[in-house]
Design a protein around this motif. Sequence first.
Motif, PDB file in Angstrom:
ATOM      1  N   ILE A 279       0.862  -1.233  -0.212  1.00 52.50           N
ATOM      2  CA  ILE A 279       0.012   0.069   0.031  1.00 52.50           C
ATOM      3  C   ILE A 279       0.782   1.192   0.050  1.00 52.50           C
ATOM      4  CG2 ILE A 279      -0.152   0.222   2.505  1.00 52.50           C
ATOM      5  CD1 ILE A 279      -2.968   0.759   2.071  1.00 52.50           C
ATOM      6  N   SER A 280       0.522   2.154  -0.751  1.00 57.49           N
ATOM      7  CA  SER A 280       1.231   3.470  -0.562  1.00 57.49           C
ATOM      8  C   SER A 280       1.022   4.352   0.763  1.00 57.49           C
ATOM      9  CB  SER A 280       0.709   4.395  -1.882  1.00 57.49           C
ATOM     10  OG  SER A 280      -0.704   4.965  -1.735  1.00 57.49           O
ATOM     11  N   PRO A 281       2.021   5.104   1.132  1.00 58.58           N
ATOM     12  CA  PRO A 281       1.831   5.900   2.322  1.00 58.58           C
ATOM     13  C   PRO A 281       0.483   6.881   2.116  1.00 58.58           C
ATOM     14  CG  PRO A 281       3.814   6.586   1.215  1.00 58.58           C
ATOM     15  CD  PRO A 281       3.299   5.155   0.628  1.00 58.58           C
ATOM     16  N   ASP A 282       0.272   7.255   0.999  1.00 56.21           N
ATOM     17  CA  ASP A 282      -0.637   8.226   0.717  1.00 56.21           C
ATOM     18  C   ASP A 282      -2.112   7.569   0.874  1.00 56.21           C
ATOM     19  OD1 ASP A 282       0.195  11.254  -0.691  1.00 56.21           O
ATOM     20  OD2 ASP A 282       1.587   9.268  -1.077  1.00 56.21           O
ATOM     21  N   ASN A 283      -2.296   6.301   0.630  1.00 62.09           N
ATOM     22  CA  ASN A 283      -3.366   5.673   0.708  1.00 62.09           C
ATOM     23  C   ASN A 283      -3.529   5.204   2.054  1.00 62.09           C
ATOM     24  OD1 ASN A 283      -4.079   5.887  -1.906  1.00 62.09           O
ATOM     25  ND2 ASN A 283      -3.946   3.695  -2.494  1.00 62.09           N
ATOM     26  N   SER A 284      -2.603   4.941   2.733  1.00 62.28           N
ATOM     27  CA  SER A 284      -2.355   4.797   4.214  1.00 62.28           C
ATOM     28  C   SER A 284      -3.270   6.032   5.104  1.00 62.28           C
ATOM     29  CB  SER A 284      -1.340   4.313   4.608  1.00 62.28           C
ATOM     30  OG  SER A 284      -0.968   3.027   4.405  1.00 62.28           O
ATOM     31  N   TRP A 285      -2.764   7.160   4.719  1.00 66.32           N
ATOM     32  CA  TRP A 285      -3.063   8.478   5.083  1.00 66.32           C
ATOM     33  C   TRP A 285      -4.583   8.674   4.881  1.00 66.32           C
ATOM     34  CZ3 TRP A 285      -5.310  12.961   3.400  1.00 66.32           C
ATOM     35  CH2 TRP A 285      -5.393  14.022   4.332  1.00 66.32           C
ATOM     36  N   ILE A 286      -5.087   8.352   3.767  1.00 66.40           N
ATOM     37  CA  ILE A 286      -6.470   8.586   3.277  1.00 66.40           C
ATOM     38  C   ILE A 286      -7.446   7.552   4.245  1.00 66.40           C
ATOM     39  CG2 ILE A 286      -8.236   7.873   1.376  1.00 66.40           C
ATOM     40  CD1 ILE A 286      -6.141   8.934  -0.798  1.00 66.40           C
TER      41      ILE A 286
END
Length: 431
Positions: A279-286
């Motif tokens: 998973i990308s860190p941006d998606n984790s943040w979302i």
Amino acid sequence: MNQNKHYRFETLALHAGQPVDETLSRGVPVYRTSSYLFKDTEHASNLFALKEPGNIYTRLMNPTTDILERRLTELEGGAASVAVASGTSAIFYAIITLAEAGDEIVAASNLYGGTYTQFDAILPKLGIKVIFVDPSNPENFQRAITEKTRAIFMETIGNPGLDYTDVGALSDVAHRNGLPLIVDATFTTPYLLRTIELGADIVVNSLTKWIGGHGTAIGGCITDAGRFDWAKGRHPLFTEPDVNYHGLRWAKDLPEPLAPIAFALRVRTVPLRNLGSCISPDNSWIFLQGLETLHVRMARHCDNALKVAGYLLNHPKVAWVRYPGLQTDPSHEAASKALKNGFGGMVVFGLQGGYDSAVRLIDNIDLFSHLANVGDAKSLILHPASTSHSQLSPEQRLQGGLPDDLIRLSIGLEHPDDLIGALEDALQLLP
């Protein structure tokens, strides 16, 4: 957070897993980096040898994703979580972490179409046989278990038939046979049902759905309850030496802080590390933003869904309706015993005019977005037999509780009267 206090779900959804770093940032930072510096060669060696925790490469771990994983672990009541690129990847990685060529999985037949296809067409090519059974009777699973069985797999609420499956009953079957129970809890989320408390050993979620809540990112998660004894003898991948880690026996050789999470650790260091569905860190943040309001949104999804289901149940052009919250629903009695905060945001129904009427309604409805997703803040509509479950044969669809006239509604956060009005307008166009 005070580690000596027991916090409730709503509080954990906002605070769990986030330490305050040196910047004193209140919001979770996004760490957009592929890799991390080593302090020295000993530090690097210790990280790769699993002798100490730390960041190596974002395919394996990331500080933003770590907060997401810790928060999900707290909300599920588990011991450790691993976030991956999608819910489908979460299911695949969960299976191949404990099963290999020659092994078998016993699975409920009322599964999401993508999962069914993975189990029916892809896993067998890898040598893993999946036996599908009717989940309405736990003894169907018992009869399907052989010496080659490595796990039982189920969904809390089947997609799209919406049958509730008794987690506790299946955990009893699994555990008396020395097997773990894998539960796809996407349709309930930990807010409606904490499946680990009912006996689940491994929980998978599509974060894309209600946990994210806005249809803006794709991700999945595997949560390890940390209670299953992998050393019982039915899982050679955990008891025999692993060539990936110099002969490490996952169920026997890990030091005590890591021993209870052998499954989660093997997910991270074998399939995730070497196959790379990260998973990308941006998606984790979302997804962290979604988690903060999960309890608020799920309550509204459930309230709206019950009102829409009640409206459809009494409409003369509607042939049948399924929603576990309806007292007339076949799953209502079993679901009522487990689901104390609501019955989910999904409603399915069929029309008196069958397939042709279903197509006409979908093509002429307002407010409901026609697309292949669920769990969005906006209401969604789909005809699964011609889309998400079209790879299944008619016989397989019926086995999974999916007639060709079924319309699937993911009920959003709009005012329920507006959703009912949109349905009424579309139904009036039908003969």
